[in-house]
Design a protein around this motif. Structure first.
Motif, PDB file in Angstrom:
ATOM      1  N   GLY A 132       0.641  -1.094   0.038  1.00 29.48           N
ATOM      2  CA  GLY A 132       0.103  -0.089   0.135  1.00 29.48           C
ATOM      3  C   GLY A 132       0.773   1.333  -0.034  1.00 29.48           C
ATOM      4  N   ALA A 133       0.168   2.417   0.200  1.00 22.36           N
ATOM      5  CA  ALA A 133       0.639   3.778  -0.090  1.00 22.36           C
ATOM      6  C   ALA A 133       1.476   4.172   1.348  1.00 22.36           C
ATOM      7  CB  ALA A 133      -0.280   4.603  -0.232  1.00 22.36           C
ATOM      8  N   ILE A 134       2.450   5.028   1.401  1.00 17.66           N
ATOM      9  CA  ILE A 134       2.943   5.637   2.385  1.00 17.66           C
ATOM     10  C   ILE A 134       1.959   6.723   2.639  1.00 17.66           C
ATOM     11  CG2 ILE A 134       4.724   7.034   3.574  1.00 17.66           C
ATOM     12  CD1 ILE A 134       6.390   5.967   1.411  1.00 17.66           C
ATOM     13  N   PRO A 135       1.386   6.634   3.965  1.00 19.13           N
ATOM     14  CA  PRO A 135       0.219   7.491   4.389  1.00 19.13           C
ATOM     15  C   PRO A 135       0.548   8.933   4.540  1.00 19.13           C
ATOM     16  CG  PRO A 135       0.612   6.222   6.445  1.00 19.13           C
ATOM     17  CD  PRO A 135       1.453   5.707   5.236  1.00 19.13           C
ATOM     18  N   SER A 136      -0.379   9.768   4.042  1.00 20.60           N
ATOM     19  CA  SER A 136       0.161  11.292   4.243  1.00 20.60           C
ATOM     20  C   SER A 136       0.111  11.837   5.627  1.00 20.60           C
ATOM     21  CB  SER A 136      -1.030  12.005   3.489  1.00 20.60           C
ATOM     22  OG  SER A 136      -2.285  11.840   3.994  1.00 20.60           O
ATOM     23  N   GLN A 137      -0.302  10.967   6.480  1.00 17.45           N
ATOM     24  CA  GLN A 137      -0.434  11.337   7.975  1.00 17.45           C
ATOM     25  C   GLN A 137       1.158  11.365   8.401  1.00 17.45           C
ATOM     26  OE1 GLN A 137      -2.608   9.432   6.470  1.00 17.45           O
ATOM     27  NE2 GLN A 137      -4.537  10.049   7.293  1.00 17.45           N
ATOM     28  N   VAL A 138       2.132  10.817   7.670  1.00 16.24           N
ATOM     29  CA  VAL A 138       3.568  10.714   8.131  1.00 16.24           C
ATOM     30  C   VAL A 138       3.919  12.378   8.294  1.00 16.24           C
ATOM     31  CG1 VAL A 138       4.055   8.528   7.181  1.00 16.24           C
ATOM     32  CG2 VAL A 138       4.527  10.353   5.941  1.00 16.24           C
ATOM     33  N   GLY A 139       3.266  13.055   7.499  1.00 14.77           N
ATOM     34  CA  GLY A 139       3.699  14.522   7.691  1.00 14.77           C
ATOM     35  C   GLY A 139       3.349  15.207   8.728  1.00 14.77           C
ATOM     36  N   ALA A 140       2.645  14.358   9.661  1.00 13.44           N
ATOM     37  CA  ALA A 140       2.370  15.403  11.170  1.00 13.44           C
ATOM     38  C   ALA A 140       3.545  14.830  12.182  1.00 13.44           C
ATOM     39  CB  ALA A 140       0.920  14.436  11.656  1.00 13.44           C
ATOM     40  N   LEU A 141       4.464  14.088  11.750  1.00  8.17           N
ATOM     41  CA  LEU A 141       5.594  13.648  12.516  1.00  8.17           C
ATOM     42  C   LEU A 141       6.729  14.558  12.559  1.00  8.17           C
ATOM     43  CD1 LEU A 141       5.704   9.903  11.843  1.00  8.17           C
ATOM     44  CD2 LEU A 141       4.279  10.949  13.497  1.00  8.17           C
ATOM     45  N   VAL A 142       6.251  15.807  13.073  1.00  6.05           N
ATOM     46  CA  VAL A 142       7.356  17.112  12.787  1.00  6.05           C
ATOM     47  C   VAL A 142       8.596  16.919  13.439  1.00  6.05           C
ATOM     48  CG1 VAL A 142       5.316  18.529  12.161  1.00  6.05           C
ATOM     49  CG2 VAL A 142       6.085  18.305  14.678  1.00  6.05           C
ATOM     50  N   GLY A 143       8.524  15.871  14.646  1.00  7.07           N
ATOM     51  CA  GLY A 143      10.022  15.815  15.068  1.00  7.07           C
ATOM     52  C   GLY A 143      10.849  14.692  14.690  1.00  7.07           C
ATOM     53  N   LEU A 144      10.496  14.145  13.517  1.00  7.89           N
ATOM     54  CA  LEU A 144      11.125  13.081  13.164  1.00  7.89           C
ATOM     55  C   LEU A 144      12.616  13.438  12.501  1.00  7.89           C
ATOM     56  CD1 LEU A 144      10.168  10.045  13.029  1.00  7.89           C
ATOM     57  CD2 LEU A 144       9.619  10.313  10.543  1.00  7.89           C
ATOM     58  N   LYS A 145      13.466  12.424  12.798  1.00  6.95           N
ATOM     59  CA  LYS A 145      14.564  12.486  12.255  1.00  6.95           C
ATOM     60  C   LYS A 145      15.065  11.427  11.238  1.00  6.95           C
ATOM     61  CE  LYS A 145      16.646  15.207  16.301  1.00  6.95           C
ATOM     62  NZ  LYS A 145      17.650  15.281  17.548  1.00  6.95           N
ATOM     63  N   ILE A 146      14.326  10.258  11.461  1.00  7.90           N
ATOM     64  CA  ILE A 146      14.814   9.072  10.631  1.00  7.90           C
ATOM     65  C   ILE A 146      13.536   8.628  10.328  1.00  7.90           C
ATOM     66  CG2 ILE A 146      15.871   6.811  10.497  1.00  7.90           C
ATOM     67  CD1 ILE A 146      17.853   7.697  12.746  1.00  7.90           C
ATOM     68  N   LEU A 147      13.405   8.547   9.145  1.00  9.40           N
ATOM     69  CA  LEU A 147      12.271   7.817   8.268  1.00  9.40           C
ATOM     70  C   LEU A 147      12.767   6.634   7.336  1.00  9.40           C
ATOM     71  CD1 LEU A 147       9.070   7.198   7.721  1.00  9.40           C
ATOM     72  CD2 LEU A 147       9.345   9.216   6.167  1.00  9.40           C
ATOM     73  N   ARG A 148      12.640   5.279   7.860  1.00  5.44           N
ATOM     74  CA  ARG A 148      13.348   4.256   7.224  1.00  5.44           C
ATOM     75  C   ARG A 148      12.285   3.313   6.802  1.00  5.44           C
ATOM     76  NH1 ARG A 148      17.313   2.771  10.756  1.00  5.44           N
ATOM     77  NH2 ARG A 148      18.648   4.299  10.176  1.00  5.44           N
ATOM     78  N   LEU A 149      11.889   3.114   5.739  1.00 10.91           N
ATOM     79  CA  LEU A 149      10.875   1.958   5.126  1.00 10.91           C
ATOM     80  C   LEU A 149      11.496   1.275   4.146  1.00 10.91           C
ATOM     81  CD1 LEU A 149       7.673   4.578   5.337  1.00 10.91           C
ATOM     82  CD2 LEU A 149       8.369   2.890   6.987  1.00 10.91           C
ATOM     83  N   THR A 150      12.665   0.850   4.076  1.00  9.27           N
ATOM     84  CA  THR A 150      13.366   0.273   2.928  1.00  9.27           C
ATOM     85  C   THR A 150      12.714  -1.335   3.108  1.00  9.27           C
ATOM     86  OG1 THR A 150      15.269  -0.460   4.594  1.00  9.27           O
ATOM     87  CG2 THR A 150      15.380   1.708   3.236  1.00  9.27           C
ATOM     88  N   TYR A 151      13.120  -1.985   1.953  1.00  9.66           N
ATOM     89  CA  TYR A 151      12.878  -3.263   1.652  1.00  9.66           C
ATOM     90  C   TYR A 151      11.383  -3.857   2.203  1.00  9.66           C
ATOM     91  CZ  TYR A 151      17.755  -3.800   0.228  1.00  9.66           C
ATOM     92  OH  TYR A 151      18.978  -3.686  -0.374  1.00  9.66           O
ATOM     93  N   ASN A 152      10.435  -2.860   1.253  1.00  9.59           N
ATOM     94  CA  ASN A 152       9.170  -3.592   1.722  1.00  9.59           C
ATOM     95  C   ASN A 152       8.587  -3.797   0.310  1.00  9.59           C
ATOM     96  OD1 ASN A 152       7.933  -3.639   4.669  1.00  9.59           O
ATOM     97  ND2 ASN A 152       9.385  -1.829   4.475  1.00  9.59           N
ATOM     98  N   ARG A 153       7.242  -3.660   0.255  1.00 12.85           N
ATOM     99  CA  ARG A 153       6.308  -3.515  -1.035  1.00 12.85           C
ATOM    100  C   ARG A 153       5.273  -2.350  -1.255  1.00 12.85           C
ATOM    101  NH1 ARG A 153       5.027  -9.896  -0.336  1.00 12.85           N
ATOM    102  NH2 ARG A 153       7.064 -10.739  -0.020  1.00 12.85           N
ATOM    103  N   LEU A 154       5.989  -1.333  -0.707  1.00  9.86           N
ATOM    104  CA  LEU A 154       5.127   0.045  -0.752  1.00  9.86           C
ATOM    105  C   LEU A 154       4.797   0.552  -2.268  1.00  9.86           C
ATOM    106  CD1 LEU A 154       6.680   1.495   2.298  1.00  9.86           C
ATOM    107  CD2 LEU A 154       4.468   0.354   2.211  1.00  9.86           C
ATOM    108  N   THR A 155       3.878   0.906  -2.465  1.00  7.21           N
ATOM    109  CA  THR A 155       3.349   1.563  -3.830  1.00  7.21           C
ATOM    110  C   THR A 155       2.923   2.512  -3.517  1.00  7.21           C
ATOM    111  OG1 THR A 155       1.343   0.536  -3.445  1.00  7.21           O
ATOM    112  CG2 THR A 155       2.779  -0.927  -4.691  1.00  7.21           C
ATOM    113  N   GLY A 156       2.575   3.525  -4.774  1.00  9.80           N
ATOM    114  CA  GLY A 156       1.956   4.673  -4.957  1.00  9.80           C
ATOM    115  C   GLY A 156       3.154   5.701  -4.999  1.00  9.80           C
ATOM    116  N   MET A 157       2.678   6.922  -4.698  1.00  6.35           N
ATOM    117  CA  MET A 157       3.733   8.247  -4.679  1.00  6.35           C
ATOM    118  C   MET A 157       4.241   8.470  -3.198  1.00  6.35           C
ATOM    119  SD  MET A 157       1.592  10.598  -7.597  1.00  6.35           S
ATOM    120  CE  MET A 157       2.691  11.392  -7.964  1.00  6.35           C
TER     121      MET A 157
END
Length: 223
Positions: free
Chosen positions: A30-55
């Motif tokens: 599935g897609a990376i949810p737009s709600q990740v944009g609410a994680l304003v304190g995030l320093k590391i976003l790591r979603l490698t080696y999955n089957r994520l689709t979409g933009m």
């Protein structure tokens, strides 16, 4: 490695104190949810080696503290959102091994803290922007296996901290300049399967730390 399945839950946006979000090496779809944009304190976003689709969601521009964005080895499509180029704290930007299209924006030169830029194994076209030469902290540049054309910008030969340069499997033209000797930290140089011409510069001999060099399947001469 785990074996989580399903999708990335939209409720992740409620975790507004999160600094690291890593779900690599699972079976997420599935897609990376737009709600990740609410994680304003995030320093590391790591979603490698999955089957994520979409933009890649443009809401990522809200992650102004982000230092690592690693989405490589998924099935992401569309263009690279221009919003990424406003994340000026980024040190690692890895989007390789997806189905991304379009060009590499000249605004990539805004990310002056980047140490790793990896866009390899996508369907990117156009030329390599000369503004990559602004990334003076860069240690790894991987643009291999795309559809890039034109010459290698001479500004790349001024990235004196580069340890790995991989431009394999494109349609790059032109010759290799004597300024290649500036890359005295270089460990790996991969330029095979392009349309490069001219002489192999003798200055390569000065790169004493070079362990891997791949120049075959071009029209280069010399030894």
């Amino acid at each position: 490695r785990n074996y989580f399945t399903g999708t990335v839950p939209t409720e992740v946006g409620l975790l507004n104190r999160l600094e690291t979000f890593s779900l690599s090496s699972n079976r997420l779809k599935g897609a990376i949810p737009s709600q990740v944009g609410a994680l304003v304190g995030l320093k590391i976003l790591r979603l490698t080696y999955n089957r994520l689709t979409g933009m890649i969601p443009p809401q990522i521009e809200n992650l102004v503290k982000l230092e690592e964005l690693s989405l490589n080895r998924n099935v992401l499509s569309g263009t690279i959102p221009s919003e990424i180029e406003n994340l000026n704290q980024l040190k690692t930007l890895s989007l390789s091994g997806n189905k991304l299209i379009g060009t590499i924006s000249s605004k990539i030169g805004n990310l002056k803290q980047l140490k790793v830029l990896s866009y390899g194994h996508n369907f990117l076209n156009g030329t390599i922007p000369s503004q990559i030469g602004n990334l003076m902290e860069l240690e790894t540049l991987d643009l291999d296996s795309n559809q890039l054309k034109g010459p290698i910008p001479f500004q790349i030969w001024d990235l004196v901290l580069l340890k790995e340069l991989s431009l394999t499997g494109n349609e790059l033209t032109g010759s290799l300049p004597s300024q290649i000797e500036n890359l005295n930290q270089l460990n790996s140089l991969s330029l095979e399967y392009n349309l490069l011409t001219g002489m192999i510069p003798t200055q390569l001999e000065k790169l004493t730390g070079l362990e891997y060099i791949y120049l075959y399947s071009n029209s280069l001469s010399g030894s």
